[in-house]
Motif scaffolding. Structure first.
Motif, PDB file in Angstrom:
ATOM      1  N   ASN A 184      38.468  33.811  27.381  1.00  0.00           N
ATOM      2  CA  ASN A 184      39.410  34.252  26.338  1.00  0.00           C
ATOM      3  C   ASN A 184      39.916  35.390  26.072  1.00  0.00           C
ATOM      4  O   ASN A 184      40.703  35.867  25.455  1.00  0.00           O
ATOM      5  CB  ASN A 184      38.648  33.649  24.954  1.00  0.00           C
ATOM      6  CG  ASN A 184      39.863  33.041  23.901  1.00  0.00           C
ATOM      7  OD1 ASN A 184      40.826  32.625  24.301  1.00  0.00           O
ATOM      8  ND2 ASN A 184      39.806  33.412  22.688  1.00  0.00           N
ATOM      9  N   GLN A 185      38.654  36.426  26.603  1.00  0.00           N
ATOM     10  CA  GLN A 185      39.081  37.771  26.593  1.00  0.00           C
ATOM     11  C   GLN A 185      39.003  38.325  27.968  1.00  0.00           C
ATOM     12  O   GLN A 185      37.961  38.242  28.505  1.00  0.00           O
ATOM     13  CB  GLN A 185      38.118  38.505  25.547  1.00  0.00           C
ATOM     14  CG  GLN A 185      38.265  40.005  25.436  1.00  0.00           C
ATOM     15  CD  GLN A 185      37.437  40.816  24.364  1.00  0.00           C
ATOM     16  OE1 GLN A 185      37.882  40.722  23.273  1.00  0.00           O
ATOM     17  NE2 GLN A 185      36.364  41.344  25.152  1.00  0.00           N
ATOM     18  N   VAL A 186      40.129  38.967  28.324  1.00  0.00           N
ATOM     19  CA  VAL A 186      40.100  39.892  29.527  1.00  0.00           C
ATOM     20  C   VAL A 186      40.062  41.268  29.163  1.00  0.00           C
ATOM     21  O   VAL A 186      40.692  41.851  28.426  1.00  0.00           O
ATOM     22  CB  VAL A 186      41.399  39.568  30.173  1.00  0.00           C
ATOM     23  CG1 VAL A 186      41.446  40.430  31.558  1.00  0.00           C
ATOM     24  CG2 VAL A 186      41.222  37.953  30.856  1.00  0.00           C
ATOM     25  N   THR A 187      39.195  42.170  30.130  1.00  0.00           N
ATOM     26  CA  THR A 187      39.116  43.437  30.030  1.00  0.00           C
ATOM     27  C   THR A 187      39.651  44.279  31.297  1.00  0.00           C
ATOM     28  O   THR A 187      39.058  43.563  32.602  1.00  0.00           O
ATOM     29  CB  THR A 187      37.743  43.920  29.699  1.00  0.00           C
ATOM     30  OG1 THR A 187      37.126  43.181  28.666  1.00  0.00           O
ATOM     31  CG2 THR A 187      37.428  45.166  29.589  1.00  0.00           C
ATOM     32  N   ILE A 188      40.386  45.128  31.087  1.00  0.00           N
ATOM     33  CA  ILE A 188      40.867  45.588  32.445  1.00  0.00           C
ATOM     34  C   ILE A 188      40.844  47.274  32.010  1.00  0.00           C
ATOM     35  O   ILE A 188      41.248  47.764  30.999  1.00  0.00           O
ATOM     36  CB  ILE A 188      42.489  45.453  32.524  1.00  0.00           C
ATOM     37  CG1 ILE A 188      42.412  43.785  32.692  1.00  0.00           C
ATOM     38  CG2 ILE A 188      43.028  46.135  33.533  1.00  0.00           C
ATOM     39  CD1 ILE A 188      44.026  43.432  32.935  1.00  0.00           C
TER      40      ILE A 188
END
Length: 201
Positions: A184-188
């Protein structure tokens, strides 16, 4: 203090559905996009451009003429908004129609990155120029593409089906399109360069 938010319409592909305009503090458009607002009975706070694509200028809307051909209408209206003290801008109509305009709009976004927060919306996705450390929420199962412009180095992603681990993307060599959010959360994060993120609806 809550920052003021702007709805800006450019003369690309028109939205099939408008957002809730009541959440915006200011509504504006380039001259070529004004007819769409007029058709939908929306009165903007101002319109700007060289007015080569608009017949008669309206009497009930502030008209700001920007005849300088050294800059695009998008760049000129961003300068107006910046001078007026608006820094958070949702941009509609930046893609579609002539693709050279679309690429030019991405170029303009990079030029204004340090001064304005620009988020683009079209009928298929939202996209933006990423900060070097960003978290994207509520995106599980959505298609996410990473497009370097022209390159971004040492990219690390978390939450994507096909992760990147200190890798580079370079336009013309390798890009990161049509990945999928599995969390549900993407970190880039990335160290240098410019990286656009596209999130499909």
């Amino acid at each position: 203090m809550k920052s003021s938010k702007v709805f800006l319409l450019l003369n690309g592909e028109v939205p099939t559905k408008l957002p809730n305009l009541s959440k915006y503090d200011l509504i504006c458009a380039t001259d070529g996009a004004y007819q769409y607002l007029q058709k939908n009975k929306i009165t903007p706070d101002f319109i700007s451009g060289d007015f080569d694509s608009l017949g008669n200028t309206p009497d009930d809307v502030e008209v700001i003429e920007t005849p300088n051909q050294d800059y695009t209408d998008f760049d000129k209206i961003l300068q107006i908004l910046f001078d007026k003290g608006f820094y958070e801008i949702d941009v509609y109509g930046a893609s579609g129609k002539e693709q050279d305009h679309f690429l030019g709009n991405l170029h303009t976004a990079i030029q204004w990155k340090s001064k304005l927060k620009l988020t683009f919306f079209d009928n298929y996705s939202r996209y933006f120029l990423a900060d070097k450390n960003i978290k994207i929420k509520d995106c599980k199962n959505k298609m996410i593409s990473l497009l370097p412009f022209p390159e971004a180095k040492q990219i690390v992603t978390r939450g994507l089906k096909y992760p990147l681990n200190n890798e580079a993307l370079v336009f013309g060599k390798r890009i990161g399109i049509r990945n999928e959010a599995i969390e549900n959360q993407v970190t880039i994060t990335f160290e240098s360069g410019a990286l656009f993120i596209f999130i499909n609806h």
